[in-house]
Design a protein around this motif. Structure first.
Motif, PDB file in Angstrom:
ATOM      1  N   TYR A 144       6.796 -43.636 -14.958  1.00 19.81           N
ATOM      2  CA  TYR A 144       5.536 -42.862 -15.009  1.00 19.81           C
ATOM      3  C   TYR A 144       5.795 -41.383 -15.289  1.00 19.81           C
ATOM      4  N   ASN A 145       6.580 -41.117 -16.295  1.00 17.52           N
ATOM      5  CA  ASN A 145       6.926 -39.730 -16.601  1.00 17.52           C
ATOM      6  C   ASN A 145       6.989 -39.581 -18.116  1.00 17.52           C
ATOM      7  N   LEU A 146       6.305 -38.573 -18.625  1.00 14.73           N
ATOM      8  CA  LEU A 146       6.216 -38.411 -20.069  1.00 14.73           C
ATOM      9  C   LEU A 146       7.585 -38.155 -20.694  1.00 14.73           C
ATOM     10  N   VAL A 147       8.474 -37.497 -19.951  1.00 13.28           N
ATOM     11  CA  VAL A 147       9.790 -37.158 -20.492  1.00 13.28           C
ATOM     12  C   VAL A 147      10.753 -38.345 -20.369  1.00 13.28           C
ATOM     13  N   ASN A 148      10.804 -38.961 -19.179  1.00 17.48           N
ATOM     14  CA  ASN A 148      11.836 -39.959 -18.902  1.00 17.48           C
ATOM     15  C   ASN A 148      11.407 -41.410 -19.146  1.00 17.48           C
ATOM     16  N   SER A 149      10.140 -41.663 -19.235  1.00 16.61           N
ATOM     17  CA  SER A 149       9.683 -43.047 -19.446  1.00 16.61           C
ATOM     18  C   SER A 149      10.050 -43.533 -20.841  1.00 16.61           C
ATOM     19  N   PRO A 150      10.349 -44.838 -20.974  1.00 16.18           N
ATOM     20  CA  PRO A 150      10.574 -45.391 -22.316  1.00 16.18           C
ATOM     21  C   PRO A 150       9.274 -45.336 -23.126  1.00 16.18           C
ATOM     22  N   ARG A 151       9.405 -45.284 -24.411  1.00 24.24           N
ATOM     23  CA  ARG A 151       8.252 -45.288 -25.304  1.00 24.24           C
ATOM     24  C   ARG A 151       7.481 -46.604 -25.118  1.00 24.24           C
ATOM     25  N   GLY A 152       6.178 -46.518 -24.901  1.00 25.50           N
ATOM     26  CA  GLY A 152       5.351 -47.705 -24.747  1.00 25.50           C
ATOM     27  C   GLY A 152       5.286 -48.250 -23.327  1.00 25.50           C
ATOM     28  N   GLU A 153       5.795 -47.515 -22.341  1.00 29.23           N
ATOM     29  CA  GLU A 153       5.776 -48.026 -20.957  1.00 29.23           C
ATOM     30  C   GLU A 153       4.346 -48.235 -20.459  1.00 29.23           C
ATOM     31  N   LEU A 154       3.438 -47.388 -20.894  1.00 30.83           N
ATOM     32  CA  LEU A 154       2.064 -47.429 -20.388  1.00 30.83           C
ATOM     33  C   LEU A 154       1.080 -47.563 -21.541  1.00 30.83           C
ATOM     34  N   PRO A 155      -0.070 -48.192 -21.256  1.00 30.10           N
ATOM     35  CA  PRO A 155      -0.526 -48.774 -19.986  1.00 30.10           C
ATOM     36  C   PRO A 155       0.198 -50.092 -19.677  1.00 30.10           C
ATOM     37  N   ALA A 156       0.479 -50.280 -18.396  1.00 28.24           N
ATOM     38  CA  ALA A 156       1.125 -51.516 -17.936  1.00 28.24           C
ATOM     39  C   ALA A 156       0.322 -52.208 -16.862  1.00 28.24           C
ATOM     40  N   PHE A 157      -0.805 -51.560 -16.436  1.00 28.62           N
ATOM     41  CA  PHE A 157      -1.620 -52.094 -15.348  1.00 28.62           C
ATOM     42  C   PHE A 157      -0.743 -52.308 -14.133  1.00 28.62           C
ATOM     43  N   SER A 158      -0.232 -51.245 -13.585  1.00 30.20           N
ATOM     44  CA  SER A 158       0.782 -51.311 -12.527  1.00 30.20           C
ATOM     45  C   SER A 158       0.166 -51.631 -11.171  1.00 30.20           C
ATOM     46  N   VAL A 159      -0.575 -52.728 -11.140  1.00 29.48           N
ATOM     47  CA  VAL A 159      -0.962 -53.304  -9.850  1.00 29.48           C
ATOM     48  C   VAL A 159      -0.024 -54.476  -9.621  1.00 29.48           C
ATOM     49  N   PRO A 160       0.288 -54.814  -8.382  1.00 31.72           N
ATOM     50  CA  PRO A 160       1.332 -55.811  -8.118  1.00 31.72           C
ATOM     51  C   PRO A 160       1.119 -57.109  -8.878  1.00 31.72           C
ATOM     52  N   GLY A 161       2.189 -57.559  -9.518  1.00 30.01           N
ATOM     53  CA  GLY A 161       2.180 -58.868 -10.150  1.00 30.01           C
ATOM     54  C   GLY A 161       1.610 -58.931 -11.537  1.00 30.01           C
ATOM     55  N   VAL A 162       1.097 -57.799 -12.084  1.00 26.37           N
ATOM     56  CA  VAL A 162       0.387 -57.874 -13.347  1.00 26.37           C
ATOM     57  C   VAL A 162       1.321 -57.933 -14.546  1.00 26.37           C
ATOM     58  N   LEU A 163       2.487 -57.286 -14.491  1.00 27.99           N
ATOM     59  CA  LEU A 163       3.366 -57.278 -15.659  1.00 27.99           C
ATOM     60  C   LEU A 163       3.658 -58.690 -16.149  1.00 27.99           C
ATOM     61  N   GLY A 164       3.945 -59.587 -15.223  1.00 29.79           N
ATOM     62  CA  GLY A 164       4.228 -60.960 -15.608  1.00 29.79           C
ATOM     63  C   GLY A 164       3.037 -61.660 -16.230  1.00 29.79           C
ATOM     64  N   ARG A 165       1.852 -61.184 -15.943  1.00 25.53           N
ATOM     65  CA  ARG A 165       0.652 -61.847 -16.463  1.00 25.53           C
ATOM     66  C   ARG A 165       0.482 -61.573 -17.949  1.00 25.53           C
ATOM     67  N   TRP A 166       1.145 -60.528 -18.477  1.00 20.11           N
ATOM     68  CA  TRP A 166       1.077 -60.265 -19.911  1.00 20.11           C
ATOM     69  C   TRP A 166       1.965 -61.221 -20.702  1.00 20.11           C
ATOM     70  N   GLU A 167       2.779 -62.002 -19.959  1.00 22.13           N
ATOM     71  CA  GLU A 167       3.840 -62.764 -20.602  1.00 22.13           C
ATOM     72  C   GLU A 167       3.316 -63.592 -21.776  1.00 22.13           C
ATOM     73  N   GLY A 168       3.776 -63.237 -22.976  1.00 24.45           N
ATOM     74  CA  GLY A 168       3.458 -64.012 -24.175  1.00 24.45           C
ATOM     75  C   GLY A 168       2.014 -63.931 -24.591  1.00 24.45           C
ATOM     76  N   GLY A 169       1.238 -64.949 -24.277  1.00 21.14           N
ATOM     77  CA  GLY A 169      -0.091 -65.136 -24.836  1.00 21.14           C
ATOM     78  C   GLY A 169      -1.076 -64.032 -24.555  1.00 21.14           C
ATOM     79  N   GLY A 170      -1.078 -63.506 -23.316  1.00 15.28           N
ATOM     80  CA  GLY A 170      -2.069 -62.509 -22.970  1.00 15.28           C
ATOM     81  C   GLY A 170      -1.943 -61.258 -23.802  1.00 15.28           C
ATOM     82  N   LEU A 171      -0.721 -60.760 -23.940  1.00 16.30           N
ATOM     83  CA  LEU A 171      -0.511 -59.545 -24.722  1.00 16.30           C
ATOM     84  C   LEU A 171      -0.755 -59.807 -26.208  1.00 16.30           C
ATOM     85  N   ARG A 172      -0.393 -60.994 -26.671  1.00 24.73           N
ATOM     86  CA  ARG A 172      -0.650 -61.347 -28.070  1.00 24.73           C
ATOM     87  C   ARG A 172      -2.144 -61.271 -28.369  1.00 24.73           C
TER      88      ARG A 172
END
Length: 761
Positions: free
Chosen positions: A722-750
């Protein structure tokens, strides 16, 4: 998103006969027997020939008739097997079996609190219950925890039995809270669970063996808010169990409840947290949390409306679950089962199924051809129950096209048609009882209880209600005792409900809004009209008044509507959104002034900008984590869901382009192109546009900082930068509520990136 594993098809009698038909008949067994018979005739062995021909005919007939009657045979075997399985439980005389049967008896009928019209049979719950689709269970789990869970748990179409089964393996699923608005079936679901366990049918659902305890929290408020409240075991033993028997309750074995709870054999269902007075909810929430901690091996299910759950100040249950609206298939199944139950009670068996099918198809067709009005109502199980009940009274007629007409017909049914059918003489005619109910409703919304100023549901105490009614001219002229009229409204019309002794409310918030709106719209002179209009404008933004405002404006003359909408729109973006909705629901859209339509179109842009004001301020200040969570909140509420839920396929495929562009533009602008959906889409494409989980998906997640490159796991929200300098490109938005990153897996993000292409991000 990972797909569901292929479902196995259980063997049935029908498939057995199909197999026999293919194997025996196709292989020529009857033909072979006939050939042997012919050969016996040639050698004068007539008896043997007769047996061969009879055998061939018997094989052929048995298979063909068996195939035809397979469903009935299957059903008969099911009943027989169920009876055999029930036999040990029936023969048992221990207290647990006695308790289970007694509690289940309270849940056998499918009833609606405050609405059970005459001339309709009260169906058995097991005959009409349609399983509810649940969602949101995985959103509360840490991403490191949920990567290897059953993929079907990600589904937006979960059933409660799968979650209960998971509780045996995962302690987090032993504390669940079911959240849904009024009328969505929370209480019915708990009663269904209680009934299934009481009947010993839980094995059919592969559910763990548990002993359910169904507690309506509003019935135990006094006990739970004492200075020294009883523990759960004491509440069950000394207070709850005696209520199951009217006379001579059995002796509860020593430490029976305590042992169940400590051994993890109890399913504790606490229904209606929102029905507790708001001032007492924090104290009750602390009691509930203490019980969950003391008996952490048992399973707890809490239900509440989302608004009321905001007052749960103690540590909350681990897993929040949401009830999805009834889909088209669920609506059809409920209507068909409900009608079949009704017709079986009033018609000969040979006619019941045909008539039920005809009436059900008529209603289903009406709903499907009118998705904007009846279709929206049918998504709510309570309103669908009202629709099917009204339809049965006049199956050849079209149902009202607006909610206003629906509620008017319900009131006519409850105050006029139904009492007449029961030969009950009402103390006041329909119009006068309506006028009194309208006066009560308006008083309740304009004078809310200090303890519940922002609640969807309001109550009025007995003495206050009689004090309001006593001087009313309609009662005085008719010389009717207000207490007698009140008793008829509760016992006969059921348009007022006494949920607690000496406390009254309308059966649903929408009825409360309907009656109040009718009272406001009936002004006969200009002065009263202006007074009521000012009252509505003063309360335009109050959540309690939302239904009243919508149903009030629906009754206005076009000129009065054109007058009030611009005034309301001037109160801000939230008010403008409600004003726009009022115009969209107006029953005579052709009468809406062109100037008003143009005004609302201009306001949409202003509303859209103000909608994202908080997000823009967060991004401008570099509050990246907060902005990430605000993005999720904006998107999930845009598709009409509660915070904590997740997106279904349709939500992402049809997400409004204007909203998606606005979100992306804000992220790109304030991160100088480092963050945003369009930035993520480019990286996703560079990784091969992964459609499912695998190496390409993992490569994408590592590049944007969602996965640990040294281990196959998702980052927790605390591990992200969560830092403009140190974060990887494209880190956000990630919906950083617990458990959500895995919910993008494959189909959802597509789906989201596909929508981004459509919207030209």
């Amino acid at each position: 998103m990972a797909g569901l594993p292929p479902a196995s098809t259980p063997t049935s009698i029908e498939t057995v006969f199909e197999l026999l038909d293919k194997k025996l008949v196709s292989l020529g067994v009857p033909t072979a027997l006939s050939a042997v018979g012919i050969n016996n005739i040639r050698t004068d062995k007539w008896n043997e020939a007769a047996w061969c021909f009879a055998g061939a005919a018997a094989v052929w007939m048995a298979i063909k008739v068996g195939k035809k009657l397979a469903p009935e045979i299957d059903q008969g075997l099911d009943h027989g097997i169920a009876a055999v399985k029930q036999l040990p439980q029936t023969l048992r005389t221990d207290f647990t079996s006695l308790y289970l049967r007694r509690q289940a008896r309270q849940c056998e009928e499918s009833t609606i609190e405050g609405f059970n019209p005459e001339r309709t049979a009260i169906p058995l719950l097991e005959k009409v219950f349609v399983p509810l689709d649940l969602s949101g269970a995985m959103g509360a789990l840490a991403p490191t925890h949920n990567r290897h869970l059953d993929p079907s748990l990600w589904s937006e179409n979960l059933d409660i039995w799968k979650l209960l089964a998971r509780s045996r393996q995962d302690r987090q699923f032993r504390q669940m809270c079911i959240l849904a608005k009024g009328g969505m079936g929370k209480t019915t679901l708990l009663r269904h669970i209680t009934l299934i366990y009481g009947q010993g049918k839980h094995r059919r659902h592969r559910a763990p063996k548990l002993v359910p305890v169904l507690l309506r929290l509003r019935e135990w408020v006094d006990e739970l808010t004492q200075p020294q409240p009883p523990g759960l075991a004491q509440l069950i033993t000394e207070h709850y169990i005696p209520t199951l028997w009217r006379n001579h309750p059995p002796q509860v074995p020593n430490r029976w409840a305590e042992n169940l709870l400590n051994r993890g054999q109890a399913l504790v269902m606490l229904d209606g947290f929102d029905e507790i007075p708001a001032a007492k909810r924090p104290q009750v929430s602390r009691w509930i949390t203490t019980q969950m901690e003391d008996y952490d091996q048992s399973v707890f299910l809490l239900t509440s409306r989302p608004k009321g759950y905001e007052n749960y100040t103690a540590k909350r249950p681990t897993i929040p679950i949401y009830i999805n609206p009834f889909n088209v298939d669920q609506q059809a199944r409920f209507i068909q089962r409900w009608y079949l139950c009704q017709e079986r009670c009033y018609r000969a068996p040979r006619h019941a199924r045909q008539v039920a099918q005809e009436h059900a198809e008529n209603l289903i067709t009406q709903i499907q051809t009118r998705p904007q009005d009846l279709g929206e109502m049918a998504k709510n199980p309570l309103l669908l129950n009202l629709l099917v009940t009204l339809h049965r009274y006049a199956p050849s007629k079209a149902l009202p096209s607006q909610r206003l007409g629906l509620y008017q017909r319900i009131c006519s049914l409850q105050l006029d048609t139904r009492p007449e059918a029961r030969l009950i003489q009402m103390l006041l005619p329909y119009e006068k009882s309506m006028a009194l109910l309208q006066a009560v409703a308006l008083h309740m919304v304009t004078n809310p209880s200090p303890a519940t100023p922002n609640e969807e549901r309001l109550v009025i105490e007995h003495d206050a209600l009689l004090a309001l009614l006593r001087p009313h001219p309609l009662l005085q002229k008719a010389q009717v005792d207000p207490a007698d009229w009140l008793k008829q409204m509760v016992d006969v019309s059921e348009l007022l409900v006494e949920r607690e002794p000496k406390e009254y409310e309308f059966p649903h918030a929408s009825f409360q809004g309907f009656f109040a709106a009718r009272e406001l719209a009936k002004a006969e002179d200009e002065a009263t009209l202006q007074q009521h209009q000012q009252l509505v404008l003063q309360n335009w933004n109050a959540a309690l008044w939302r239904e009243t405002v919508l149903l009030y404006t629906a009754q206005l003359d076009p000129q009065d509507l054109n007058d009030i909408i611009p005034k309301a729109s001037a109160f801000g973006s939230e008010a403008a959104q409600l004003a726009d909705l009022c115009v969209k629901e107006y029953p005579r859209p052709e009468k809406v002034d062109d100037f008003l339509k143009a005004l609302l179109e201009n306001l949409e842009t202003v509303t859209q900008d103000s909608k994202y004001q908080t997000l823009e301020e967060m991004l401008k200040a570099g509050q990246w984590r907060d902005a990430d969570q605000e993005t999720y909140r904006l998107m999930i509420t845009t598709v009409g869901k509660e915070e904590g839920q997740w997106f279904e396929r349709k939500d992402l495929e049809e997400f409004p382009c204007e909203d998606l562009r606005t979100l992306d533009q804000l992220w790109v602008k304030y991160s100088n192109g480092k963050f945003g959906f369009s930035t993520q889409k480019k990286i996703w494409q560079e990784c091969g546009s992964p459609m499912t989980s695998g190496k390409e998906w993992d490569d994408f997640c590592v590049r944007v900082g969602w996965q640990d490159p040294t281990a196959s796991r998702y980052m927790s929200s605390d591990e992200m930068i969560y830092n403009l300098v140190n974060s990887p490109r494209g880190e956000l938005p990630a919906f950083s509520v617990p458990g959500v990153l895995g919910r993008w897996e494959g189909g959802g993000l597509r789906l989201l990136f596909s929508r981004a292409e459509t919207c030209e991000l």
